[in-house]
Design an enzyme around this catalytic site. Sequence first.
Site, PDB file in Angstrom:
ATOM      1  N   GLY A  34      18.892  76.607  12.376  1.00  0.00           N
ATOM      2  CA  GLY A  34      17.788  75.652  12.357  1.00  0.00           C
ATOM      3  C   GLY A  34      17.636  74.896  13.665  1.00  0.00           C
ATOM      4  O   GLY A  34      17.817  75.455  14.755  1.00  0.00           O
ATOM      5  N   ASP A  36      19.501  72.627  14.880  1.00  0.00           N
ATOM      6  CA  ASP A  36      20.810  72.521  15.544  1.00  0.00           C
ATOM      7  C   ASP A  36      21.015  73.706  16.496  1.00  0.00           C
ATOM      8  O   ASP A  36      21.350  73.534  17.691  1.00  0.00           O
ATOM      9  CB  ASP A  36      21.898  72.505  14.450  1.00  0.00           C
ATOM     10  CG  ASP A  36      23.257  72.029  14.931  1.00  0.00           C
ATOM     11  OD1 ASP A  36      23.370  71.622  16.096  1.00  0.00           O
ATOM     12  OD2 ASP A  36      24.213  72.067  14.118  1.00  0.00           O
ATOM     13  N   THR A 124      15.631  68.711   5.656  1.00  0.00           N
ATOM     14  CA  THR A 124      14.576  69.410   4.898  1.00  0.00           C
ATOM     15  C   THR A 124      14.579  70.926   5.086  1.00  0.00           C
ATOM     16  O   THR A 124      13.682  71.611   4.594  1.00  0.00           O
ATOM     17  CB  THR A 124      13.169  68.873   5.250  1.00  0.00           C
ATOM     18  OG1 THR A 124      12.872  69.211   6.616  1.00  0.00           O
ATOM     19  CG2 THR A 124      13.074  67.380   5.040  1.00  0.00           C
TER      20      THR A 124
HETATM   21  N1  AR6 Z   1      12.199  71.663  16.321  1.00  0.00           N
HETATM   22  C1  AR6 Z   1      11.914  70.783  15.331  1.00  0.00           C
HETATM   23  N2  AR6 Z   1      12.212  70.986  14.042  1.00  0.00           N
HETATM   24  C2  AR6 Z   1      12.820  72.151  13.729  1.00  0.00           C
HETATM   25  C3  AR6 Z   1      13.153  73.136  14.686  1.00  0.00           C
HETATM   26  C4  AR6 Z   1      12.807  72.852  16.040  1.00  0.00           C
HETATM   27  N3  AR6 Z   1      13.080  73.702  17.026  1.00  0.00           N
HETATM   28  N4  AR6 Z   1      13.750  74.169  14.034  1.00  0.00           N
HETATM   29  C5  AR6 Z   1      13.775  73.859  12.728  1.00  0.00           C
HETATM   30  N5  AR6 Z   1      13.208  72.646  12.528  1.00  0.00           N
HETATM   31  P1  AR6 Z   1      17.524  72.401   9.431  1.00  0.00           P
HETATM   32  P2  AR6 Z   1      19.050  70.503   7.781  1.00  0.00           P
HETATM   33  C6  AR6 Z   1      13.002  71.887  11.292  1.00  0.00           C
HETATM   34  O1  AR6 Z   1      17.824  73.521   8.524  1.00  0.00           O
HETATM   35  O2  AR6 Z   1      18.224  70.827   6.604  1.00  0.00           O
HETATM   36  C7  AR6 Z   1      22.090  73.630  10.503  1.00  0.00           C
HETATM   37  O3  AR6 Z   1      22.708  74.879  10.392  1.00  0.00           O
HETATM   38  C8  AR6 Z   1      12.974  72.649   9.986  1.00  0.00           C
HETATM   39  O4  AR6 Z   1      11.671  73.188   9.749  1.00  0.00           O
HETATM   40  O5  AR6 Z   1      17.570  72.641  10.906  1.00  0.00           O
HETATM   41  O6  AR6 Z   1      19.338  69.065   8.111  1.00  0.00           O
HETATM   42  C9  AR6 Z   1      23.091  72.514  10.798  1.00  0.00           C
HETATM   43  O7  AR6 Z   1      24.180  72.959  11.578  1.00  0.00           O
HETATM   44  C10 AR6 Z   1      13.320  71.570   8.988  1.00  0.00           C
HETATM   45  O8  AR6 Z   1      12.145  70.873   8.571  1.00  0.00           O
HETATM   46  O9  AR6 Z   1      18.506  71.129   9.170  1.00  0.00           O
HETATM   47  C11 AR6 Z   1      23.531  72.111   9.419  1.00  0.00           C
HETATM   48  O10 AR6 Z   1      24.577  72.942   8.947  1.00  0.00           O
HETATM   49  C12 AR6 Z   1      14.183  70.589   9.776  1.00  0.00           C
HETATM   50  O11 AR6 Z   1      14.106  71.019  11.139  1.00  0.00           O
HETATM   51  C13 AR6 Z   1      22.298  72.311   8.570  1.00  0.00           C
HETATM   52  O12 AR6 Z   1      21.521  73.295   9.249  1.00  0.00           O
HETATM   53  C14 AR6 Z   1      15.622  70.547   9.349  1.00  0.00           C
HETATM   54  O13 AR6 Z   1      16.083  71.862   9.026  1.00  0.00           O
HETATM   55  C15 AR6 Z   1      21.488  71.058   8.475  1.00  0.00           C
HETATM   56  O14 AR6 Z   1      20.423  71.264   7.589  1.00  0.00           O
END
Ligand code: AR6
Length: 177
Positions: A34, A36, A124
């Site tokens: 994601g 991260d 999310t």
């Molecule tokens: N820019 C902005 N938002 C983004 C991007 C980007 N480049 N890529 C994804 N999103 P997630 P979580 C949005 O899964 O739910 C990781 O593996 C995406 O659409 O990134 O907090 C970490 O290491 C979504 O709305 O984070 C943790 O293990 C939002 O970012 C876990 O995921 C959050 O999605 C954290 O899960």
Amino acid sequence: MDKTSIRVQQGDITKAAVEAVVNAANSSLLGGGGVDGAIHRAGGPAILEECKQIRARQGGCPTGEAVITTGGKLPAAYVIHTVGPVWQGGSKGEPELLASCYRNSLRLAAERGLTSIAFPNISTGVYGYPKDKAAKIAVEAVKRYLQAHETSIAQVVFVCFDDENYRLCRSLLAIDA
Ligand code: AR6
């Protein structure tokens, strides 16, 4: 602080022209998928190096808390890594933990005297927090923090990756579509 502007933008947070971008990390601080994964890829190895130093000092980052590192090669000088709650139905303290991610990230930015910060929609994605509930908490937590504190922060940007989060954040901030 009334003068702080809160904006919504759709796109990739790694490109945001702000002093600090917030990362939706996990407690290990060792990266993941994601947002991260995108931040570590775009920012390069300096970010992970500092995360490892923080791990060595304090053993990772608990849910709801935040730590700050360099932004490496990102346009942003800093990355604030915060750990959102995993959605477990809503009665395991998730709302308060999610709000505290936003508050603690703003506090770290303010402690450094930073003027701009961008947030993704924490929890999310992989962590499964319902987007409508998460967006309300995010907007409310940021507004409340800014009302309660005199800070250096002049601009807060919600950078929404997907259409649903973008629509939700715009409507919560009453921005005309
Ligand atoms: N820019 C902005 N938002 C983004 C991007 C980007 N480049 N890529 C994804 N999103 P997630 P979580 C949005 O899964 O739910 C990781 O593996 C995406 O659409 O990134 O907090 C970490 O290491 C979504 O709305 O984070 C943790 O293990 C939002 O970012 C876990 O995921 C959050 O999605 C954290 O899960």
